[in-house]
Design a protein around this motif. Structure first.
Motif, PDB file in Angstrom:
ATOM      1  N   THR A  69       0.768  -1.177  -0.121  1.00  0.00           N
ATOM      2  CA  THR A  69      -0.045  -0.149  -0.118  1.00  0.00           C
ATOM      3  C   THR A  69       0.951   1.350  -0.002  1.00  0.00           C
ATOM      4  O   THR A  69       0.224   2.423   0.159  1.00  0.00           O
ATOM      5  N   VAL A  70       2.150   0.954  -0.134  1.00  0.00           N
ATOM      6  CA  VAL A  70       2.965   2.287  -0.423  1.00  0.00           C
ATOM      7  C   VAL A  70       3.544   2.396  -1.661  1.00  0.00           C
ATOM      8  O   VAL A  70       4.441   1.521  -2.114  1.00  0.00           O
ATOM      9  N   ALA A  71       3.471   3.621  -2.192  1.00  0.00           N
ATOM     10  CA  ALA A  71       4.191   3.824  -3.520  1.00  0.00           C
ATOM     11  C   ALA A  71       4.726   5.320  -3.580  1.00  0.00           C
ATOM     12  O   ALA A  71       4.902   5.828  -4.699  1.00  0.00           O
ATOM     13  N   SER A  72       4.710   6.103  -2.436  1.00  0.00           N
ATOM     14  CA  SER A  72       5.349   7.462  -2.376  1.00  0.00           C
ATOM     15  C   SER A  72       6.140   7.381  -1.171  1.00  0.00           C
ATOM     16  O   SER A  72       5.931   6.964  -0.098  1.00  0.00           O
ATOM     17  N   GLU A  73       7.042   8.490  -0.995  1.00  0.00           N
ATOM     18  CA  GLU A  73       7.740   8.681   0.219  1.00  0.00           C
ATOM     19  C   GLU A  73       6.860   9.408   1.057  1.00  0.00           C
ATOM     20  O   GLU A  73       7.114   9.117   2.431  1.00  0.00           O
ATOM     21  N   LYS A  74       5.853  10.013   0.751  1.00  0.00           N
ATOM     22  CA  LYS A  74       4.888  10.715   1.749  1.00  0.00           C
ATOM     23  C   LYS A  74       4.190   9.752   2.536  1.00  0.00           C
ATOM     24  O   LYS A  74       4.022   9.658   3.707  1.00  0.00           O
ATOM     25  N   ARG A  75       3.491   8.555   1.999  1.00  0.00           N
ATOM     26  CA  ARG A  75       2.969   7.531   2.490  1.00  0.00           C
ATOM     27  C   ARG A  75       4.048   6.572   3.401  1.00  0.00           C
ATOM     28  O   ARG A  75       3.781   6.447   4.528  1.00  0.00           O
ATOM     29  N   LEU A  76       5.111   6.427   2.839  1.00  0.00           N
ATOM     30  CA  LEU A  76       6.183   5.783   3.511  1.00  0.00           C
ATOM     31  C   LEU A  76       6.537   6.441   5.084  1.00  0.00           C
ATOM     32  O   LEU A  76       6.520   5.958   6.006  1.00  0.00           O
ATOM     33  N   ASP A  77       6.695   7.952   4.817  1.00  0.00           N
ATOM     34  CA  ASP A  77       6.973   8.690   6.002  1.00  0.00           C
ATOM     35  C   ASP A  77       5.648   8.603   7.037  1.00  0.00           C
ATOM     36  O   ASP A  77       5.816   8.435   8.203  1.00  0.00           O
ATOM     37  N   PHE A  78       4.592   8.601   6.504  1.00  0.00           N
ATOM     38  CA  PHE A  78       3.407   8.574   7.485  1.00  0.00           C
ATOM     39  C   PHE A  78       3.250   7.267   8.178  1.00  0.00           C
ATOM     40  O   PHE A  78       2.938   7.452   9.208  1.00  0.00           O
ATOM     41  N   MET A  79       3.915   6.095   7.520  1.00  0.00           N
ATOM     42  CA  MET A  79       3.655   4.749   8.144  1.00  0.00           C
ATOM     43  C   MET A  79       4.481   4.710   9.149  1.00  0.00           C
ATOM     44  O   MET A  79       4.608   4.013  10.007  1.00  0.00           O
ATOM     45  N   ILE A  80       5.912   5.240   8.900  1.00  0.00           N
ATOM     46  CA  ILE A  80       7.076   4.888   9.772  1.00  0.00           C
ATOM     47  C   ILE A  80       7.085   5.994  10.941  1.00  0.00           C
ATOM     48  O   ILE A  80       7.394   5.508  12.188  1.00  0.00           O
ATOM     49  N   TYR A  88       6.313  14.022   6.285  1.00  0.00           N
ATOM     50  CA  TYR A  88       4.730  14.036   6.311  1.00  0.00           C
ATOM     51  C   TYR A  88       4.347  12.800   7.461  1.00  0.00           C
ATOM     52  O   TYR A  88       4.302  11.418   6.994  1.00  0.00           O
ATOM     53  N   TYR A  89       4.410  12.993   8.625  1.00  0.00           N
ATOM     54  CA  TYR A  89       4.210  12.064   9.733  1.00  0.00           C
ATOM     55  C   TYR A  89       2.878  12.017  10.247  1.00  0.00           C
ATOM     56  O   TYR A  89       2.103  13.039  10.026  1.00  0.00           O
ATOM     57  N   TYR A  90       2.263  10.955  10.856  1.00  0.00           N
ATOM     58  CA  TYR A  90       1.056  10.945  11.543  1.00  0.00           C
ATOM     59  C   TYR A  90       1.243  11.646  13.073  1.00  0.00           C
ATOM     60  O   TYR A  90       2.340  11.416  13.739  1.00  0.00           O
ATOM     61  N   ASN A  91       0.305  12.414  13.210  1.00  0.00           N
ATOM     62  CA  ASN A  91       0.484  13.328  14.434  1.00  0.00           C
ATOM     63  C   ASN A  91      -0.490  12.547  15.434  1.00  0.00           C
ATOM     64  O   ASN A  91      -1.822  12.641  15.511  1.00  0.00           O
ATOM     65  N   PRO A  92      -0.123  11.912  16.519  1.00  0.00           N
ATOM     66  CA  PRO A  92      -0.955  11.044  17.385  1.00  0.00           C
ATOM     67  C   PRO A  92      -1.528  12.192  18.404  1.00  0.00           C
ATOM     68  O   PRO A  92      -2.744  11.786  18.874  1.00  0.00           O
ATOM     69  N   PHE A  93      -1.095  13.506  18.400  1.00  0.00           N
ATOM     70  CA  PHE A  93      -1.620  14.462  19.413  1.00  0.00           C
ATOM     71  C   PHE A  93      -2.826  15.171  18.564  1.00  0.00           C
ATOM     72  O   PHE A  93      -3.626  15.732  19.085  1.00  0.00           O
ATOM     73  N   ASP A  94      -2.389  15.321  17.337  1.00  0.00           N
ATOM     74  CA  ASP A  94      -3.649  16.155  16.326  1.00  0.00           C
ATOM     75  C   ASP A  94      -3.560  15.238  14.832  1.00  0.00           C
ATOM     76  O   ASP A  94      -3.008  15.453  14.361  1.00  0.00           O
ATOM     77  N   PRO A  95      -4.548  14.133  15.035  1.00  0.00           N
ATOM     78  CA  PRO A  95      -4.398  13.339  13.828  1.00  0.00           C
ATOM     79  C   PRO A  95      -5.024  14.082  12.556  1.00  0.00           C
ATOM     80  O   PRO A  95      -4.733  13.729  11.452  1.00  0.00           O
ATOM     81  N   SER A  96      -5.711  15.200  12.736  1.00  0.00           N
ATOM     82  CA  SER A  96      -6.068  15.892  11.644  1.00  0.00           C
ATOM     83  C   SER A  96      -5.196  16.812  11.072  1.00  0.00           C
ATOM     84  O   SER A  96      -5.196  17.451   9.851  1.00  0.00           O
ATOM     85  N   MET A  97      -3.863  16.981  11.598  1.00  0.00           N
ATOM     86  CA  MET A  97      -2.890  18.110  11.046  1.00  0.00           C
ATOM     87  C   MET A  97      -2.311  17.248   9.819  1.00  0.00           C
ATOM     88  O   MET A  97      -2.156  18.070   8.781  1.00  0.00           O
ATOM     89  N   HIS A  98      -2.180  16.029   9.665  1.00  0.00           N
ATOM     90  CA  HIS A  98      -1.716  15.388   8.322  1.00  0.00           C
ATOM     91  C   HIS A  98      -2.722  14.198   8.142  1.00  0.00           C
ATOM     92  O   HIS A  98      -2.500  13.249   8.785  1.00  0.00           O
TER      93      HIS A  98
END
Length: 224
Positions: free
Chosen positions: A115-126, A166-176
């Protein structure tokens, strides 16, 4: 393959299925990935293999990290891997054979890229689960403090911003918002029909095949 690797003076790295074999313990490292088969880990330790802990729960980073996320895996369609789950592993995990604890080399996260084809999603999952993994792996349980980690993580997120991550923000999920490279497969609700059996046959191709056969028969009959 084993003979070739050993002849090159290297070690064999295998998934935990290889525990069932008779590979030489001093030349083999087992990666325990099936959290639902703890007996396999126990067997690996009994056979004196060195082991790396990388169970799907919670160390597969292709699993979603928030219940609202759509793209990614879940265990039994329900369980996923939050940053808290990563941080608290293996504190709540008890080795089947405590005497084999010294054989555990460490921890590893796995990320399969269907489900990963871009650096953006890779960063988001890592990120920031990678930060949780680092502290979980290198800090003894007695000194781990999840609240302290979360406070320090907030400062680290500023560094992620500067680095363009481009990371997932656990404190503010709507940020990204979730980065999705492929449209997730969402089951469609069943549509009720008066001719439900007929429709089912048509969708599978069975009805069309029968219709085609019937048409051919009629045509042949008419030609006579």
């Amino acid at each position: 393959m084993t003979d070739t690797v050993i002849s090159m003076n290297n070690k064999i790295l295998c998934w935990d299925e290889a525990t069932e074999t008779d590979l030489p313990a001093e030349k083999t490292i087992i990666f325990w990935w099936r959290q639902n088969v703890p007996a396999q880990l126990d067997l690996a330790l009994q056979k004196k293999y060195q082991v790396v802990l990388c169970p799907r729960l919670p160390l597969y980073f292709d699993f979603v990290q928030d219940n609202a996320h759509l793209s990614g895996r879940r265990w039994n369609s329900m369980l996923f891997n939050t940053i808290s789950d990563v941080y608290t592993f293996p504190d709540k995990f008890i080795l089947p054979d405590k005497s084999g604890a010294a054989q555990v080399l460490g921890m590893q996260a796995n990320l399969w890229t269907e489900t990963v084809a871009s650096e953006k999603r890779l960063d988001f999952m890592i990120f920031p689960r990678m930060a949780a993994l680092g502290e979980a792996a290198w800090t003894v349980s007695a000194k781990k403090d999840e609240n302290s980690f979360n406070e320090r993580l907030k400062s680290n997120l500023l560094l992620y911003d500067k680095a363009g991550i481009y990371y997932y923000n656990p404190f503010d999920p709507s940020m990204h918002p979730e980065a999705i490279d492929f449209a997730p497969r969402i089951p469609k609700p069943a549509v009720k029909s008066k001719h439900h059996h007929h429709d089912k046959g048509a969708s599978s191709g069975g009805h069309h095949k029968a219709a085609s056969s019937h048409k051919k028969h009629n045509t042949k009959k008419t030609s006579k």
